[in-house]
Write a protein that holds these residues in place. Sequence first.
Motif, PDB file in Angstrom:
ATOM      1  N   GLY A  32      11.178  25.121  -0.366  1.00  0.00           N
ATOM      2  CA  GLY A  32       9.851  24.976  -0.941  1.00  0.00           C
ATOM      3  C   GLY A  32       8.938  23.998  -0.234  1.00  0.00           C
ATOM      4  N   LYS A  33       9.087  23.862   1.091  1.00  0.00           N
ATOM      5  CA  LYS A  33       8.184  22.975   1.843  1.00  0.00           C
ATOM      6  C   LYS A  33       7.050  23.809   2.433  1.00  0.00           C
ATOM      7  N   GLY A  34       5.917  23.812   1.741  1.00  0.00           N
ATOM      8  CA  GLY A  34       4.791  24.621   2.167  1.00  0.00           C
ATOM      9  C   GLY A  34       3.661  23.802   2.737  1.00  0.00           C
ATOM     10  N   SER A  35       3.969  22.712   3.416  1.00  0.00           N
ATOM     11  CA  SER A  35       2.925  21.864   4.001  1.00  0.00           C
ATOM     12  C   SER A  35       3.106  21.772   5.507  1.00  0.00           C
ATOM     13  N   VAL A  36       1.990  21.491   6.180  1.00  0.00           N
ATOM     14  CA  VAL A  36       1.986  21.383   7.640  1.00  0.00           C
ATOM     15  C   VAL A  36       1.688  19.943   8.015  1.00  0.00           C
ATOM     16  N   GLN A  37       2.488  19.398   8.918  1.00  0.00           N
ATOM     17  CA  GLN A  37       2.267  18.046   9.418  1.00  0.00           C
ATOM     18  C   GLN A  37       1.637  18.098  10.811  1.00  0.00           C
ATOM     19  N   THR A  38       0.554  17.352  10.979  1.00  0.00           N
ATOM     20  CA  THR A  38      -0.078  17.216  12.288  1.00  0.00           C
ATOM     21  C   THR A  38       0.373  15.895  12.892  1.00  0.00           C
ATOM     22  N   VAL A  39       0.875  15.947  14.117  1.00  0.00           N
ATOM     23  CA  VAL A  39       1.301  14.739  14.812  1.00  0.00           C
ATOM     24  C   VAL A  39       0.137  14.250  15.665  1.00  0.00           C
ATOM     25  N   MET A  40      -0.360  13.057  15.344  1.00  0.00           N
ATOM     26  CA  MET A  40      -1.530  12.488  16.006  1.00  0.00           C
ATOM     27  C   MET A  40      -1.103  11.321  16.882  1.00  0.00           C
ATOM     28  N   PRO A  41      -1.030  11.514  18.204  1.00  0.00           N
ATOM     29  CA  PRO A  41      -0.629  10.420  19.093  1.00  0.00           C
ATOM     30  C   PRO A  41      -1.629   9.266  19.048  1.00  0.00           C
ATOM     31  N   ILE A  42      -1.108   8.050  19.101  1.00  0.00           N
ATOM     32  CA  ILE A  42      -1.933   6.845  19.150  1.00  0.00           C
ATOM     33  C   ILE A  42      -1.543   6.126  20.442  1.00  0.00           C
ATOM     34  N   PRO A  43      -2.346   6.225  21.497  1.00  0.00           N
ATOM     35  CA  PRO A  43      -1.957   5.718  22.819  1.00  0.00           C
ATOM     36  C   PRO A  43      -1.434   4.283  22.762  1.00  0.00           C
ATOM     37  N   GLY A  44      -0.239   4.114  23.303  1.00  0.00           N
ATOM     38  CA  GLY A  44       0.383   2.798  23.360  1.00  0.00           C
ATOM     39  C   GLY A  44       1.081   2.383  22.092  1.00  0.00           C
ATOM     40  N   ASN A  45       0.956   3.185  21.042  1.00  0.00           N
ATOM     41  CA  ASN A  45       1.520   2.800  19.753  1.00  0.00           C
ATOM     42  C   ASN A  45       2.208   3.950  19.031  1.00  0.00           C
ATOM     43  N   GLY A  46       2.743   4.904  19.756  1.00  0.00           N
ATOM     44  CA  GLY A  46       3.455   5.987  19.103  1.00  0.00           C
ATOM     45  C   GLY A  46       2.523   7.027  18.527  1.00  0.00           C
ATOM     46  N   ALA A  47       2.762   7.414  17.280  1.00  0.00           N
ATOM     47  CA  ALA A  47       1.978   8.482  16.658  1.00  0.00           C
ATOM     48  C   ALA A  47       2.136   8.409  15.150  1.00  0.00           C
ATOM     49  N   MET A  48       1.223   9.080  14.458  1.00  0.00           N
ATOM     50  CA  MET A  48       1.365   9.245  13.020  1.00  0.00           C
ATOM     51  C   MET A  48       1.543  10.721  12.720  1.00  0.00           C
ATOM     52  N   ARG A  49       2.423  10.998  11.784  1.00  0.00           N
ATOM     53  CA  ARG A  49       2.663  12.355  11.314  1.00  0.00           C
ATOM     54  C   ARG A  49       2.011  12.447   9.939  1.00  0.00           C
ATOM     55  N   LEU A  50       0.972  13.274   9.830  1.00  0.00           N
ATOM     56  CA  LEU A  50       0.177  13.328   8.613  1.00  0.00           C
ATOM     57  C   LEU A  50       0.131  14.753   8.064  1.00  0.00           C
TER      58      LEU A  50
END
Length: 466
Positions: free
Chosen positions: A327-345
């Motif tokens: 039942g996981k019906g959501s999409v995560q966008t991975v947003m790179p943050i230069p020099g600091n990894g990324a956020m998965r939102l």
Amino acid sequence: MEGIRMRRRTATFAAVGAAFVAGVAVGPMVSAWAQDGGGRAETYRLLNLFGDVFERVRAEYVEPVNDRDAIENAINGMLNGLDPHSSYMNARMFRDMQVQTRGEFGGLGIEVTQENGYVKVISPIDDTPAARAGVKPGDLITHLNGNSVQGLTLQDAVEQMRGERGTAIRITIRREGAERPIELSITRDVIRPQVVRSRLEGDIGYIRLSSFNEQTETALRRAMQQLRQQAGNNLRGIVLDLRNNPGGLLDQAVQVSDDFLDQGEIVSTRARRQEDAQRWNARSGDIAQGLPVVVLINAGSASASEIVAGALQDHRRAIVMGVKSFGKGSVQTVMPIPGNGAMRLTTARYYTPSGRSIQATGIEPDIEVLAQREDAAQTVAARRDREADLRRALRNDNGAQPQAAPPLPPLNLPAGLVERVQRMPAEGAAAFDPTKPETDHQLQQALSLLRGIAAAPANPQRRAAR
């Protein structure tokens, strides 16, 4: 793994490899503030509150605090407080994620989420140290090397489970039905999961997808070609096994679905802003050439697996068999943050071709078949292993849609065939052994159904699929 796509921020986020679904550029983070002066003032006030707390911690905590650790913990808290799948990845974690989606990574070989402070296993990956050690979907990991995971973020716990090949880690598991905690010592390895496995079961082709990484669709096509070469003209149907497949890349789910469909919508996503909605459609060409297909799912089938099962079910291209999916019906966008990894939102919900959101509800099988007799008595307990039971899980918004999704058309199978499917193994049947397909009740029922369809004179399912 998530139903992941990559997004780049205009003039800020670096471009990432084309293996991820193409992103849509978005405006500066302060755009929402500019629309509401009052809201902006309140936001600044709250940011000042954060600054005050941060400075007080730096100055007065009993031990010196590393600034980066404190800020990353705060970011983690903000994202983890949104839903179970949004998170922050430091530079090392982001590199690990990129490696993982390419189909190789180090560690134990389990897909996990977090529940009530514990690490919860969504699924062990086939032929990995965790799978060989007996880790099961739904297990709660409570301790790592004797230390409680309570208080750790999911990222911290995952990082502790990763390590050099040949090193061991001791994990403590709490399992539904077990009287006491289970202690396992697992030796880490380089995880190169074989995401597609195939074999002939007599005149039926069996294809198992264990995850959706960059290799999945190419390997699926190769497996289908090999099955046809081995079976010649005797191939009568296909079992597509998505059980315990935790998902992965959205573009791979779209391509796998497209492989079995000639036309029509595969999946759509709806985001906060209408202009960010997306839709994917099938192109002509069916690698199974109209052969009947059964898709096997269970509570460990999540995200990208549910996209495939939902698309093939809605188009009546396949019969979905097993038990309700995660039942996981959501999409995560991975947003790179230069020099600091990324956020998965979490940025969108996805919808099957008929307009169904399966967030927190899952894909209901066309024909329910239990893996073992005990499942019938543990139905309520089993449902605690799904998205809806995760803390802060997104609600399902089917009821908020202006028009309810239409009911699915009937299966149109030969008379009496569905009634002959055995919902659970016979009493006294041999326990399931993954090395012995004859003990896999769900698989055996799928094979029996496909042979029944192939033997029917008119074969309506096959005719409709063409």
